[in-house]
Scaffold this motif. Structure first.
Motif, PDB file in Angstrom:
ATOM      1  N   ARG A   1      -4.038   3.846   9.732  1.00 59.23           N
ATOM      2  CA  ARG A   1      -4.426   3.903   8.324  1.00 59.23           C
ATOM      3  C   ARG A   1      -4.997   5.284   8.032  1.00 59.23           C
ATOM      4  NH1 ARG A   1      -5.978  -0.184   4.450  1.00 59.23           N
ATOM      5  NH2 ARG A   1      -6.865   0.871   2.631  1.00 59.23           N
TER       6      ARG A   1
ATOM      7  N   GLN B   1       1.582   5.378  -1.259  1.00 58.20           N
ATOM      8  CA  GLN B   1       1.780   6.678  -0.636  1.00 58.20           C
ATOM      9  C   GLN B   1       1.059   7.764  -1.415  1.00 58.20           C
ATOM     10  OE1 GLN B   1       6.061   6.813  -0.912  1.00 58.20           O
ATOM     11  NE2 GLN B   1       6.350   6.025   1.172  1.00 58.20           N
TER      12      GLN B   1
ATOM     13  N   TRP C   1     -12.682   5.009  -1.335  1.00 60.98           N
ATOM     14  CA  TRP C   1     -12.275   6.405  -1.182  1.00 60.98           C
ATOM     15  C   TRP C   1     -13.249   7.301  -1.921  1.00 60.98           C
ATOM     16  CZ3 TRP C   1      -8.710   8.957   1.681  1.00 60.98           C
ATOM     17  CH2 TRP C   1      -7.751   8.194   2.351  1.00 60.98           C
TER      18      TRP C   1
ATOM     19  N   GLU D   1      -0.281   5.303   3.180  1.00 61.61           N
ATOM     20  CA  GLU D   1      -1.671   4.928   3.426  1.00 61.61           C
ATOM     21  C   GLU D   1      -1.785   4.163   4.737  1.00 61.61           C
ATOM     22  OE1 GLU D   1      -5.451   3.234   0.792  1.00 61.61           O
ATOM     23  OE2 GLU D   1      -3.394   2.952   0.096  1.00 61.61           O
TER      24      GLU D   1
ATOM     25  N   ARG E   1      -8.044   6.347  -7.994  1.00 61.56           N
ATOM     26  CA  ARG E   1      -7.363   5.969  -6.757  1.00 61.56           C
ATOM     27  C   ARG E   1      -5.894   5.691  -7.024  1.00 61.56           C
ATOM     28  NH1 ARG E   1      -9.246   1.544  -2.185  1.00 61.56           N
ATOM     29  NH2 ARG E   1      -7.297   1.586  -0.990  1.00 61.56           N
TER      30      ARG E   1
ATOM     31  N   PHE F   1      -2.896   7.561  -4.983  1.00 62.04           N
ATOM     32  CA  PHE F   1      -1.895   6.843  -4.197  1.00 62.04           C
ATOM     33  C   PHE F   1      -0.928   6.139  -5.140  1.00 62.04           C
ATOM     34  CE2 PHE F   1      -5.520   7.127  -1.299  1.00 62.04           C
ATOM     35  CZ  PHE F   1      -4.908   7.616  -0.161  1.00 62.04           C
TER      36      PHE F   1
END
Length: 369
Positions: A105, A162, A131, A81, A147, A151
């Motif tokens: 980013r 990640q 997001w 990220e 989210r 990630f």
């Protein structure tokens, strides 16, 4: 930047492969034009500077020489990220720029689901705070659970989360500080596009504007299908004649028994009926059976009419939607609102004095051929 995917577990490894020196010798010698032949060489890439917005294209599609087909590489690659891209810069470039770190980013990621021969694209976009999942016309924010699923925490404590993906295809990064806070993008007003590129953009914009005008025009059109009850008998006679042409003479073209008239929805009903009449008159020009074909419609254009919903997928005319009169000062927009223009259906205008009583889902009873 185009980076390979095959054989790399992380994005940093894939990017790092671009600056690794490659020895070109033996069968892989470099052809030197100045020397006029092949020679040993070292090939590598050098980054003198990095942009504020970094676009990374992951090479997921390749040609398989074993099968002679295109195929998609669906290997998982870990995309941080936030990461430091300063390792791409040479030491000389770092000194000139006066930086030791260059953080990015992840701002957006485009994913491709499918094979090398087709699939579907959708994206995840970061607005600086939240997001969002952008899938065609649907855009929805990601809650904490979604989210967290997108990630995953890094195996190394203290490192940023990640994205583990087999479908990530195109990545957008924006420069940020070490804490991941996005920096404002500085745009220079002095930068000018090359004339050839500017001309290409202007031509594409003109084409786009023309398409938008055409879309707005067709969006405001209403398609009125007008049916003649007796036309089905005419069409049947012509169709039979086509099979017996060797006995009774030349073949006649079977008529569909209906007119389709396009007109702006904001037009009045009288305008629509006038256009229907003009289209009907043009339809019978030169026909031997013009006295019977559309004759009742032309002789009685101001009778009561009814609006039906015609399902183009099934090919059936349903029950009347509303009864209308040619004498009322209403517009087609009032009659054919956008809620009535559902996908797969069109409005059908039928003279109620010229048809028998309609039966639900019976196109012949409603006067259709």
């Amino acid at each position: 930047i185009q980076v390979p995917v095959k054989g790399f577990a992380t994005l940093e490894e894939a990017l790092g492969s671009l600056i690794i020196e490659e020895q070109m010798d033996g069968d892989n010698q470099w052809f030197c034009e100045e020397l006029g032949g092949k020679t040993d060489a070292v090939r590598f890439s050098v980054f003198d500077q990095l942009p504020q917005i970094l676009c990374v294209h992951l090479n997921r599609f390749c040609f398989d020489p074993a099968t002679w087909e295109r195929r998609k590489i669906s290997d998982i690659i870990k995309i941080p990220e936030v990461f430091d891209a300063a390792f791409l810069l040479s030491n000389e470039a770092k000194r000139k720029l006066g930086v030791d770190a260059w953080h990015y980013r992840l701002k957006a990621v485009c994913l491709h689901g499918g094979t090398a021969h087709g699939g579907h694209y959708h994206a995840f976009v970061f607005d600086g705070t939240n997001w969002y999942d952008a899938n065609d016309s649907s855009v929805s924010p990601l809650d904490d659970t979604k989210r967290g699923n997108l990630f995953q925490k890094s195996e190394n404590e203290g490192e940023p989360s990640q994205l583990h993906s087999t479908d990530a295809y195109f990545l957008f990064f924006q420069r940020c500080d070490s804490a991941g806070v996005l920096q404002e993008v500085q745009c220079s007003a002095e930068v000018e596009l090359p004339k050839a590129l500017l001309q290409e953009v202007e031509e594409e914009n003109k084409t786009l504007e023309a398409l938008q005008r055409a879309y707005r025009y067709h969006r405001d059109l209403a398609s009125l299908c007008v049916y003649e009850p007796a036309a089905s008998l005419v069409a049947l006679r012509n169709y039979t004649g086509s099979w017996l042409r060797d006995l009774i003479g030349p073949n006649e073209t079977a008529s569909s028994g209906h007119l389709t008239v396009q007109i702006c929805r904001s037009a009045g009903l009288q305008t629509a009926l006038r256009k229907i009449r003009q289209s009907a008159e043009k339809e019978v020009e030169g026909r031997e059976d013009k006295e019977n074909y559309w004759s009742q419609l032309l002789e009685a254009p101001n009778e009561e009419w009814e609006l039906f919903k015609y399902d183009t997928l099934v090919g059936e005319v349903g029950l009347p939607v509303v009864e209308i009169s040619s004498e009322k000062g209403v517009s087609l927009e009032d009659l054919f609102g956008t809620d009535r223009f559902a996908a797969g259906s069109v409005p059908v205008l039928i003279n109620s004095k010229l048809k028998s009583t309609p039966v639900a889902n019976d196109p012949l009873a409603a006067g259709a051929s």
